[in-house]
Design a protein around this motif. Structure first.
Motif, PDB file in Angstrom:
ATOM      1  N   CYS A  17       6.265  -7.501   4.316  1.00 37.71           N
ATOM      2  CA  CYS A  17       5.933  -6.708   3.135  1.00 37.71           C
ATOM      3  C   CYS A  17       6.652  -7.274   1.909  1.00 37.71           C
ATOM      4  CB  CYS A  17       6.334  -5.246   3.345  1.00 37.71           C
ATOM      5  SG  CYS A  17       5.949  -4.187   1.924  1.00 37.71           S
ATOM      6  N   SER A  18       5.915  -7.399   0.806  1.00 34.83           N
ATOM      7  CA  SER A  18       6.491  -7.923  -0.440  1.00 34.83           C
ATOM      8  C   SER A  18       7.311  -6.890  -1.189  1.00 34.83           C
ATOM      9  CB  SER A  18       5.366  -8.421  -1.350  1.00 34.83           C
ATOM     10  OG  SER A  18       4.623  -9.430  -0.730  1.00 34.83           O
ATOM     11  N   TYR A  19       7.133  -5.610  -0.859  1.00 32.56           N
ATOM     12  CA  TYR A  19       7.733  -4.543  -1.653  1.00 32.56           C
ATOM     13  C   TYR A  19       8.891  -3.840  -0.955  1.00 32.56           C
ATOM     14  CZ  TYR A  19       3.232  -5.151  -4.015  1.00 32.56           C
ATOM     15  OH  TYR A  19       2.143  -5.688  -4.655  1.00 32.56           O
ATOM     16  N   LEU A  20       8.800  -3.671   0.360  1.00 32.79           N
ATOM     17  CA  LEU A  20       9.800  -2.896   1.082  1.00 32.79           C
ATOM     18  C   LEU A  20      10.455  -3.761   2.154  1.00 32.79           C
ATOM     19  CD1 LEU A  20       7.824   0.459   1.440  1.00 32.79           C
ATOM     20  CD2 LEU A  20       9.606  -0.098  -0.217  1.00 32.79           C
ATOM     21  N   GLU A  21      11.748  -3.910   2.047  1.00 30.51           N
ATOM     22  CA  GLU A  21      12.493  -4.767   2.960  1.00 30.51           C
ATOM     23  C   GLU A  21      12.434  -4.227   4.382  1.00 30.51           C
ATOM     24  OE1 GLU A  21      16.996  -6.685   3.341  1.00 30.51           O
ATOM     25  OE2 GLU A  21      16.458  -5.434   1.618  1.00 30.51           O
ATOM     26  N   GLY A  22      12.247  -5.143   5.305  1.00 33.87           N
ATOM     27  CA  GLY A  22      12.258  -4.767   6.707  1.00 33.87           C
ATOM     28  C   GLY A  22      10.958  -4.192   7.222  1.00 33.87           C
ATOM     29  N   ASN A  24       6.570  -4.528   7.711  1.00 36.66           N
ATOM     30  CA  ASN A  24       5.408  -5.400   7.757  1.00 36.66           C
ATOM     31  C   ASN A  24       4.249  -4.752   7.014  1.00 36.66           C
ATOM     32  OD1 ASN A  24       6.607  -7.469   9.247  1.00 36.66           O
ATOM     33  ND2 ASN A  24       6.146  -6.460  11.194  1.00 36.66           N
ATOM     34  N   ALA A  25       3.325  -5.583   6.585  1.00 40.35           N
ATOM     35  CA  ALA A  25       2.175  -5.088   5.826  1.00 40.35           C
ATOM     36  C   ALA A  25       0.908  -5.749   6.342  1.00 40.35           C
ATOM     37  CB  ALA A  25       2.372  -5.385   4.345  1.00 40.35           C
ATOM     38  N   GLN A  26      -0.211  -5.162   5.970  1.00 37.61           N
ATOM     39  CA  GLN A  26      -1.515  -5.731   6.267  1.00 37.61           C
ATOM     40  C   GLN A  26      -2.362  -5.610   5.003  1.00 37.61           C
ATOM     41  OE1 GLN A  26      -3.611  -3.856   9.540  1.00 37.61           O
ATOM     42  NE2 GLN A  26      -4.577  -5.786  10.136  1.00 37.61           N
ATOM     43  N   THR A  27      -3.208  -6.598   4.742  1.00 38.89           N
ATOM     44  CA  THR A  27      -3.971  -6.640   3.505  1.00 38.89           C
ATOM     45  C   THR A  27      -5.456  -6.763   3.801  1.00 38.89           C
ATOM     46  OG1 THR A  27      -2.110  -7.764   2.432  1.00 38.89           O
ATOM     47  CG2 THR A  27      -4.215  -7.794   1.266  1.00 38.89           C
ATOM     48  N   LEU A  28      -6.270  -6.037   3.013  1.00 36.76           N
ATOM     49  CA  LEU A  28      -7.723  -6.105   3.124  1.00 36.76           C
ATOM     50  C   LEU A  28      -8.256  -6.949   1.973  1.00 36.76           C
ATOM     51  CD1 LEU A  28     -10.081  -4.877   4.857  1.00 36.76           C
ATOM     52  CD2 LEU A  28     -10.305  -3.160   3.036  1.00 36.76           C
ATOM     53  N   TYR A  57      -8.125  -7.762  -3.385  1.00 32.76           N
ATOM     54  CA  TYR A  57      -7.470  -7.224  -2.189  1.00 32.76           C
ATOM     55  C   TYR A  57      -6.911  -5.828  -2.448  1.00 32.76           C
ATOM     56  CZ  TYR A  57      -3.152  -7.955  -4.714  1.00 32.76           C
ATOM     57  OH  TYR A  57      -2.160  -7.860  -5.660  1.00 32.76           O
ATOM     58  N   ARG A  58      -6.521  -5.192  -1.354  1.00 33.67           N
ATOM     59  CA  ARG A  58      -5.717  -3.972  -1.446  1.00 33.67           C
ATOM     60  C   ARG A  58      -4.910  -3.834  -0.152  1.00 33.67           C
ATOM     61  NH1 ARG A  58      -9.808   1.265  -0.759  1.00 33.67           N
ATOM     62  NH2 ARG A  58     -10.084   1.079   1.486  1.00 33.67           N
ATOM     63  N   PRO A  59      -3.795  -3.095  -0.182  1.00 29.43           N
ATOM     64  CA  PRO A  59      -3.020  -2.867   1.047  1.00 29.43           C
ATOM     65  C   PRO A  59      -3.870  -2.142   2.092  1.00 29.43           C
ATOM     66  CG  PRO A  59      -1.745  -2.295  -0.894  1.00 29.43           C
ATOM     67  CD  PRO A  59      -3.150  -2.518  -1.368  1.00 29.43           C
ATOM     68  N   HIS A  60      -3.608  -2.479   3.356  1.00 29.51           N
ATOM     69  CA  HIS A  60      -4.402  -1.916   4.446  1.00 29.51           C
ATOM     70  C   HIS A  60      -3.488  -1.636   5.644  1.00 29.51           C
ATOM     71  CE1 HIS A  60      -8.145  -1.093   6.530  1.00 29.51           C
ATOM     72  NE2 HIS A  60      -7.876  -1.981   7.477  1.00 29.51           N
ATOM     73  N   CYS A  61      -2.340  -1.042   5.360  1.00 25.23           N
ATOM     74  CA  CYS A  61      -1.326  -0.816   6.390  1.00 25.23           C
ATOM     75  C   CYS A  61      -1.657   0.441   7.195  1.00 25.23           C
ATOM     76  CB  CYS A  61       0.056  -0.696   5.738  1.00 25.23           C
ATOM     77  SG  CYS A  61       0.485  -2.107   4.697  1.00 25.23           S
ATOM     78  N   LYS A  62      -1.595   0.321   8.509  1.00 29.47           N
ATOM     79  CA  LYS A  62      -2.007   1.429   9.375  1.00 29.47           C
ATOM     80  C   LYS A  62      -1.060   2.615   9.321  1.00 29.47           C
ATOM     81  CE  LYS A  62      -4.310  -1.670  12.647  1.00 29.47           C
ATOM     82  NZ  LYS A  62      -4.316  -2.212  14.038  1.00 29.47           N
ATOM     83  N   HIS A  63       0.234   2.363   9.192  1.00 31.54           N
ATOM     84  CA  HIS A  63       1.202   3.443   9.306  1.00 31.54           C
ATOM     85  C   HIS A  63       2.020   3.630   8.018  1.00 31.54           C
ATOM     86  CE1 HIS A  63       0.146   3.463  13.500  1.00 31.54           C
ATOM     87  NE2 HIS A  63       0.498   2.194  13.615  1.00 31.54           N
ATOM     88  N   CYS A  64       1.504   3.152   6.904  1.00 31.10           N
ATOM     89  CA  CYS A  64       2.241   3.268   5.643  1.00 31.10           C
ATOM     90  C   CYS A  64       1.264   3.426   4.489  1.00 31.10           C
ATOM     91  CB  CYS A  64       3.120   2.028   5.426  1.00 31.10           C
ATOM     92  SG  CYS A  64       4.048   2.049   3.871  1.00 31.10           S
ATOM     93  N   GLN A  65       1.556   4.368   3.610  1.00 29.53           N
ATOM     94  CA  GLN A  65       0.750   4.600   2.412  1.00 29.53           C
ATOM     95  C   GLN A  65       1.616   4.504   1.162  1.00 29.53           C
ATOM     96  OE1 GLN A  65      -2.587   5.025   2.737  1.00 29.53           O
ATOM     97  NE2 GLN A  65      -2.322   4.819   4.945  1.00 29.53           N
ATOM     98  N   ALA A  66       2.644   3.651   1.209  1.00 29.10           N
ATOM     99  CA  ALA A  66       3.605   3.587   0.109  1.00 29.10           C
ATOM    100  C   ALA A  66       3.019   2.989  -1.165  1.00 29.10           C
ATOM    101  CB  ALA A  66       4.835   2.789   0.541  1.00 29.10           C
ATOM    102  N   CYS A  67       2.069   2.068  -1.035  1.00 32.26           N
ATOM    103  CA  CYS A  67       1.475   1.424  -2.219  1.00 32.26           C
ATOM    104  C   CYS A  67       0.392   2.326  -2.800  1.00 32.26           C
ATOM    105  CB  CYS A  67       0.871   0.081  -1.842  1.00 32.26           C
ATOM    106  SG  CYS A  67       2.075  -1.142  -1.295  1.00 32.26           S
ATOM    107  N   ILE A  68       0.643   2.810  -4.001  1.00 28.58           N
ATOM    108  CA  ILE A  68      -0.281   3.739  -4.658  1.00 28.58           C
ATOM    109  C   ILE A  68      -0.793   3.106  -5.947  1.00 28.58           C
ATOM    110  CG2 ILE A  68      -0.521   6.018  -5.715  1.00 28.58           C
ATOM    111  CD1 ILE A  68       1.730   6.972  -3.878  1.00 28.58           C
ATOM    112  N   SER A  69      -2.112   3.043  -6.095  1.00 24.72           N
ATOM    113  CA  SER A  69      -2.705   2.516  -7.328  1.00 24.72           C
ATOM    114  C   SER A  69      -2.466   3.494  -8.468  1.00 24.72           C
ATOM    115  CB  SER A  69      -4.208   2.304  -7.145  1.00 24.72           C
ATOM    116  OG  SER A  69      -4.458   1.308  -6.182  1.00 24.72           O
ATOM    117  N   VAL A  70      -2.124   2.949  -9.644  1.00 24.80           N
ATOM    118  CA  VAL A  70      -1.873   3.807 -10.811  1.00 24.80           C
ATOM    119  C   VAL A  70      -2.639   3.277 -12.018  1.00 24.80           C
ATOM    120  CG1 VAL A  70       0.392   4.614 -10.049  1.00 24.80           C
ATOM    121  CG2 VAL A  70       0.239   2.518 -11.391  1.00 24.80           C
TER     122      VAL A  70
END
Length: 238
Positions: A17-22, A24-28, A57-70
């Motif tokens: 993940c580029s934003y949160l240390e430790g 993993n992320a997935q991208t669509l 693209y946009r984040p596509h993480c199964k267990h995380c919704q931390a990235c919010i479009s503003v």
């Protein structure tokens, strides 16, 4: 050209993940081989997608919704006293809009910015190919907004995409030794003014992550709307 009904999407394997240390992320990703119309890109932006070079693209993480479009609703936006001060102390700057291009001057400013501010990020170390693939390449209506002082010195460049319903702030790189001017803040304020001039209703600021210190500046602009459960909602206090 494709519309949303005919587009193909691809999910990446998990990556750091580029934003949160430790984490993993997935991208669509939208199929990068398909030419995306401005209308389709605008619709994708309303669904939380962003652009980087030729990739949408946009984040596509199964267990995380931390990235919010503003995004900022332009008609409701009011300049605060501190924002008016930022505008006032930069009235000497010359602002010009141009088509995306590689120049040594732009690249040297970009490289200095990455090395000074983002040496711990994915874009370090910078190189010319990276600059081109990130900021110059792409099939959308994109402009560089350059900011120069009265002596002609380049101080900042803001990169924006033109959508049917607004502007998308792609990136801003600036002189690391001009902190007193608050150029990052100033660039967003000028983008808001450009939306006002062109009668565009929204400025899209990308993703906000509450735990990411580098993204906290985005909630300084009020009101702010967030994409929550696929609905744009005005949030009083993120």
């Amino acid at each position: 050209m494709s519309d949303l009904k005919t587009l193909h999407f691809y999910a990446t394997p998990e990556h750091k993940c580029s934003y949160l240390e430790g984490r993993n992320a997935q991208t669509l990703f939208v199929d990068p081989h398909v030419e995306i119309s401005t209308e389709a890109y605008s619709e994708l932006s309303d669904l939380g997608f962003r652009r980087s070079g030729r990739h949408i693209y946009r984040p596509h993480c199964k267990h995380c919704q931390a990235c919010i479009s503003v995004r900022i609703p332009i008609d409701q936006f009011k300049f605060s006293k501190s924002q008016k001060r930022v505008l006032a102390k930069n009235t000497d700057l010359v602002v010009r809009r141009i088509s995306p291009i590689f120049t040594q001057e732009y690249y040297e400013l970009y490289a200095a910015y990455i090395e000074a501010r983002h040496a711990d990020g994915d874009m370090y170390p910078p190189d010319p190919e990276q600059f081109n693939s990130f900021l110059v390449d792409g099939n959308q209506h994109t402009e560089f907004i350059e900011f120069r002082n009265s002596h002609g010195r380049l101080l900042a460049v803001a990169v924006v995409d033109f959508l049917a319903q607004g502007l998308s702030a792609i990136y801003t790189f600036l002189s690391p030794d001009a902190n007193r001017r608050s150029l990052g803040n100033y660039a967003i304020l000028r983008e808001i003014q450009l939306c006002q001039e062109l009668k565009l209703p929204y400025l899209y600021l990308g993703y906000w992550v509450s735990e990411c210190r580098k993204m906290r500046y985005k909630t300084q602009y009020r009101p702010i709307e967030m994409l929550l459960d696929n609905q744009w909602v005005e949030v009083a206090q993120p």
